[in-house]
Enzyme design. Sequence first.
Site, PDB file in Angstrom:
ATOM      1  N   SER A 138       0.874  -1.177   0.000  1.00 10.56           N
ATOM      2  CA  SER A 138       0.000   0.000   0.000  1.00 10.56           C
ATOM      3  C   SER A 138       0.905   1.219   0.000  1.00 10.56           C
ATOM      4  O   SER A 138       2.092   1.122   0.344  1.00 10.56           O
ATOM      5  CB  SER A 138      -0.830   0.005   1.287  1.00 10.56           C
ATOM      6  N   TYR A 151      -1.930  -1.430  10.476  1.00  8.19           N
ATOM      7  CA  TYR A 151      -1.889  -1.520   9.008  1.00  8.19           C
ATOM      8  C   TYR A 151      -0.565  -0.987   8.461  1.00  8.19           C
ATOM      9  O   TYR A 151       0.083  -1.613   7.626  1.00  8.19           O
ATOM     10  CB  TYR A 151      -3.072  -0.722   8.451  1.00  8.19           C
TER      11      TYR A 151
HETATM   12  P1  NAD Z   1     -11.463  -6.278   0.275  1.00  5.09           P
HETATM   13  O1  NAD Z   1     -12.029  -6.167   1.653  1.00  5.09           O
HETATM   14  O2  NAD Z   1     -12.326  -5.945  -0.882  1.00  5.09           O
HETATM   15  O3  NAD Z   1     -10.861  -7.738   0.047  1.00  5.09           O
HETATM   16  C1  NAD Z   1     -10.067  -8.378   1.017  1.00  5.09           C
HETATM   17  C2  NAD Z   1     -10.011  -9.867   0.738  1.00  5.09           C
HETATM   18  O4  NAD Z   1      -9.237 -10.505   1.776  1.00  5.09           O
HETATM   19  C3  NAD Z   1     -11.388 -10.541   0.738  1.00  5.09           C
HETATM   20  O5  NAD Z   1     -11.469 -11.514  -0.279  1.00  5.09           O
HETATM   21  C4  NAD Z   1     -11.436 -11.227   2.116  1.00  5.09           C
HETATM   22  O6  NAD Z   1     -12.276 -12.375   2.160  1.00  5.09           O
HETATM   23  C5  NAD Z   1      -9.963 -11.617   2.278  1.00  5.09           C
HETATM   24  N1  NAD Z   1      -9.655 -11.862   3.694  1.00  5.09           N
HETATM   25  C6  NAD Z   1      -9.798 -11.009   4.720  1.00  5.09           C
HETATM   26  N2  NAD Z   1      -9.487 -11.615   5.878  1.00  5.09           N
HETATM   27  C7  NAD Z   1      -9.115 -12.880   5.573  1.00  5.09           C
HETATM   28  C8  NAD Z   1      -8.689 -14.010   6.336  1.00  5.09           C
HETATM   29  N3  NAD Z   1      -8.583 -13.998   7.671  1.00  5.09           N
HETATM   30  N4  NAD Z   1      -8.404 -15.166   5.681  1.00  5.09           N
HETATM   31  C9  NAD Z   1      -8.533 -15.226   4.349  1.00  5.09           C
HETATM   32  N5  NAD Z   1      -8.936 -14.200   3.575  1.00  5.09           N
HETATM   33  C10 NAD Z   1      -9.225 -13.037   4.185  1.00  5.09           C
HETATM   34  O7  NAD Z   1     -10.153  -5.359   0.293  1.00  5.09           O
HETATM   35  P2  NAD Z   1      -9.288  -4.673  -0.875  1.00  5.09           P
HETATM   36  O8  NAD Z   1      -9.459  -3.216  -0.751  1.00  5.09           O
HETATM   37  O9  NAD Z   1      -9.533  -5.329  -2.182  1.00  5.09           O
HETATM   38  O10 NAD Z   1      -7.822  -5.000  -0.340  1.00  5.09           O
HETATM   39  C11 NAD Z   1      -6.967  -5.961  -0.942  1.00  5.09           C
HETATM   40  C12 NAD Z   1      -5.538  -5.637  -0.557  1.00  5.09           C
HETATM   41  O11 NAD Z   1      -5.163  -4.366  -1.089  1.00  5.09           O
HETATM   42  C13 NAD Z   1      -5.315  -5.547   0.958  1.00  5.09           C
HETATM   43  O12 NAD Z   1      -4.076  -6.121   1.302  1.00  5.09           O
HETATM   44  C14 NAD Z   1      -5.281  -4.046   1.197  1.00  5.09           C
HETATM   45  O13 NAD Z   1      -4.549  -3.716   2.342  1.00  5.09           O
HETATM   46  C15 NAD Z   1      -4.614  -3.561  -0.075  1.00  5.09           C
HETATM   47  N6  NAD Z   1      -4.837  -2.160  -0.393  1.00  5.09           N
HETATM   48  C16 NAD Z   1      -6.102  -1.673  -0.528  1.00  5.09           C
HETATM   49  C17 NAD Z   1      -6.276  -0.334  -0.842  1.00  5.09           C
HETATM   50  C18 NAD Z   1      -7.633   0.248  -1.028  1.00  5.09           C
HETATM   51  O14 NAD Z   1      -7.733   1.481  -1.106  1.00  5.09           O
HETATM   52  N7  NAD Z   1      -8.701  -0.549  -1.132  1.00  5.09           N
HETATM   53  C19 NAD Z   1      -5.162   0.503  -1.022  1.00  5.09           C
HETATM   54  C20 NAD Z   1      -3.894  -0.021  -0.867  1.00  5.09           C
HETATM   55  C21 NAD Z   1      -3.740  -1.362  -0.552  1.00  5.09           C
END
Ligand code: NAD
Length: 256
Positions: A138, A151
């Site tokens: 991130s 985080y």
């Molecule tokens: P999201 O909530 O849409 O998806 C998260 C996924 O992780 C889901 O499929 C969920 O089921 C899975 N998950 C969560 N806990 C779990 C567990 N204990 N065991 C197995 N699976 C688990 O989130 P997102 O926004 O798509 O985030 C995906 C990645 O991108 C993350 O690592 C997040 O930190 C990173 N990220 C997101 C953003 C943003 O703005 N959305 C920005 C930078 C980085």
Amino acid sequence: MSKTALITGSTSGIGLGIAKCFAKQGYNIMFHGLETNGPEIAQQIANENQIKTAFSNANLTNAEDIEKLVERTISTLGSIDVLVNNAGIQHVAPIDEFPNATYEKIIAINMNSVFYASKAAWKHMKNQKFGRIINISSVHGIRASEFKSAYVTAKHGVIGLTKVLGLEGAPFNITCNAICPGYVKTPLVENQIKDQAKAHQLSEDEVVEKIMLKKQAVKDFIPVEKIGEMALFLAAENANTVTGTHFTLDGGWSAQ
Ligand code: NAD
């Protein structure tokens, strides 16, 4: 022969966006996530792209379950060529109100699972002299924001691990890189908008304008497809000299 990608957290948000990009390029995909419609998502994307898929809801807080997830990818889809460590969670609170159990859960899912999954995939990648590990860190892997102690700690840790695996993988044609997105409008961020509104005592619209997109020079959420395209580049055979580093996709946030 088609390559196989295991993408954690690929039944939602960024992971699903990455999976769709890989599916269009003919990768077989191990879908993974806690969403209950995971099997249907995997089946639908298999049908639309004439690829092989499977689905697992392995709990990423458990090292043994992570190892089994990697083994299942190989036994059902034939190999593991690309590992995208994407699953992650968030919690927003000042440190003195941050529950210990939530801190530990975020470290386990967002950081420790990257170590366990990479370790489990390593011997297979080493044997086949090909591996591409892509960690979704991130902008919070290189910059901090208040109220995100767990985080930011985890995402910085992922960048450190990325560098180490880049070095260790070089003799075996295994690369490891991280992608650092700015804000992407996924369920994770939609929940965060609500949490931030509470922490900062602002309306949800104000959180988007005054906090989230304030830090980005480009005043748009990052589309998941762009992250998928960057991941596809890093997964390619000819990206073999790109390793141990991170790529921002943050609308200029970290340029400041
Ligand atoms: P999201 O909530 O849409 O998806 C998260 C996924 O992780 C889901 O499929 C969920 O089921 C899975 N998950 C969560 N806990 C779990 C567990 N204990 N065991 C197995 N699976 C688990 O989130 P997102 O926004 O798509 O985030 C995906 C990645 O991108 C993350 O690592 C997040 O930190 C990173 N990220 C997101 C953003 C943003 O703005 N959305 C920005 C930078 C980085």
